[in-house]
Motif scaffolding. Sequence first.
Motif, PDB file in Angstrom:
ATOM      1  N   SER A 157      -2.058   8.784   5.012  1.00  0.00           N
ATOM      2  CA  SER A 157      -0.968   8.305   4.089  1.00  0.00           C
ATOM      3  C   SER A 157      -0.360   9.215   3.111  1.00  0.00           C
ATOM      4  N   GLU A 158      -1.265  10.484   3.021  1.00  0.00           N
ATOM      5  CA  GLU A 158      -1.083  11.516   2.371  1.00  0.00           C
ATOM      6  C   GLU A 158      -0.423  12.649   3.131  1.00  0.00           C
ATOM      7  N   VAL A 174     -11.621   3.751   4.411  1.00  0.00           N
ATOM      8  CA  VAL A 174     -10.673   3.836   3.324  1.00  0.00           C
ATOM      9  C   VAL A 174     -10.248   5.245   3.016  1.00  0.00           C
ATOM     10  N   LEU A 175     -10.860   6.255   3.056  1.00  0.00           N
ATOM     11  CA  LEU A 175     -10.453   7.618   2.867  1.00  0.00           C
ATOM     12  C   LEU A 175      -9.683   8.014   4.075  1.00  0.00           C
ATOM     13  N   PHE A 178      -6.321   6.418   3.280  1.00  0.00           N
ATOM     14  CA  PHE A 178      -5.787   7.068   2.409  1.00  0.00           C
ATOM     15  C   PHE A 178      -5.286   8.647   2.793  1.00  0.00           C
ATOM     16  N   TYR A 188       0.842  -1.276   0.028  1.00  0.00           N
ATOM     17  CA  TYR A 188       0.081  -0.018  -0.041  1.00  0.00           C
ATOM     18  C   TYR A 188       0.867   1.072   0.195  1.00  0.00           C
ATOM     19  N   LEU A 224       1.552   4.186  -3.180  1.00  0.00           N
ATOM     20  CA  LEU A 224       1.364   5.527  -3.033  1.00  0.00           C
ATOM     21  C   LEU A 224       2.519   6.185  -3.397  1.00  0.00           C
ATOM     22  N   THR A 249      -5.342   3.860  -5.814  1.00  0.00           N
ATOM     23  CA  THR A 249      -5.824   3.382  -4.469  1.00  0.00           C
ATOM     24  C   THR A 249      -7.324   2.446  -4.796  1.00  0.00           C
ATOM     25  N   ARG A 302     -10.633  15.942   0.139  1.00  0.00           N
ATOM     26  CA  ARG A 302     -10.588  14.845   1.188  1.00  0.00           C
ATOM     27  C   ARG A 302     -11.439  15.189   2.586  1.00  0.00           C
ATOM     28  N   HIS A 320      -8.158  -1.294  -4.462  1.00  0.00           N
ATOM     29  CA  HIS A 320      -9.403  -1.715  -3.512  1.00  0.00           C
ATOM     30  C   HIS A 320     -10.373  -2.628  -4.253  1.00  0.00           C
ATOM     31  N   ARG A 341      -2.970   9.107  -7.267  1.00  0.00           N
ATOM     32  CA  ARG A 341      -2.910   8.319  -6.125  1.00  0.00           C
ATOM     33  C   ARG A 341      -4.305   7.813  -5.706  1.00  0.00           C
ATOM     34  N   LEU A 342      -5.296   8.461  -5.837  1.00  0.00           N
ATOM     35  CA  LEU A 342      -6.580   8.213  -5.365  1.00  0.00           C
ATOM     36  C   LEU A 342      -7.172   7.040  -6.442  1.00  0.00           C
TER      37      LEU A 342
END
Length: 327
Positions: A312-313, A305-306, A309, A67, A71, A83, A259, A87, A79-80
């Motif tokens: 991670s950003e 999930v968001l 994510f 994962y 990224l 991902t 986001r 998924h 990236r989105l």
Amino acid sequence: MLLCEMYLLASSCMWITRFGRRTVFVFSLLLVILSGVGVALSLDYIMFLLIRAIYGSALAGSFLSLYIARLEICDPAHRLMVTVVAHLFWVAGELLLPGLAVLCKEWYILQGVITASLALLLVYWGCKSLFPESPRWLLATQQLDRAKKELRLFAEANGVNLDSELYGEDHLFTELDSMAEGPVPAKYHSVCDLFRTRIIWKNSLILGFTAFIGTGIQHCYLQNMLGYRPHFYFVYFLTAVTEAVSAVFLLLTVNKFGRRAILLLCTIITGVSSLLLLALTDYLFPGIALGISILGILASYAVVVLGIFFASEVLPTVIRDEDVGEI
């Protein structure tokens, strides 16, 4: 058993920080294959539990390293999308698993088939171009020579003329050469560095708690769906499809509205759906209760999930793996 799995997962997070994404992925994959064979050949219940704990922890370590590497190798604009596509492959595996279980009939045969399919991923070990090390991590930890080798592979794969494009006066390799004139030791960080920066640990705490609530509340919605027949198959396939729908929803909305806005919206929907079911379950028609449960599961999946994510950003590269692993 849960504490053992948490300890092994924490260890894998520290290994990713110290040894890199690719190395930990290959090591975790080898451990998954060996422990998967051990699970299938378990002689008693205690042996099954111990090896299963190792299997689950190694699988989590391989998933986490994959994962993070995905990224960091991908550019921010895509990236989105990457991902969400990954998924959807996960959801496809969930949908195929019951059919595979029907064909195998015995659990140990199913375990062996899954382990054999994971063994195919060992091609990453021998073919470095399929799973390169993250240049972002190499640069962040000041491993400049290795970073130059990885960037050279990326440039050659993209058809870039190294002499004209990367060795100009103001280009990347020239800057790396000037930085590496003397010995530059690698510099590693740990999750303890979070407490030195208030904004980072605050964001980690908020996003981690959000993902925790989103994961935990899913079981409340599943409880309201157990009364619908057939029990297992209906709930299992409905949640898998809902997971796919939530991923597509994120793909269509997050880049447009941001986001934070979508995460807040999904969190509110998750909470409101839970309150409606808690207060009005006895007064609602079964179809309405089922619809609210599906909406709640969709929103809670999107929150998880968001949230991961988003974390991670916003987290620095040098501690991204450890912090995302904790979340």
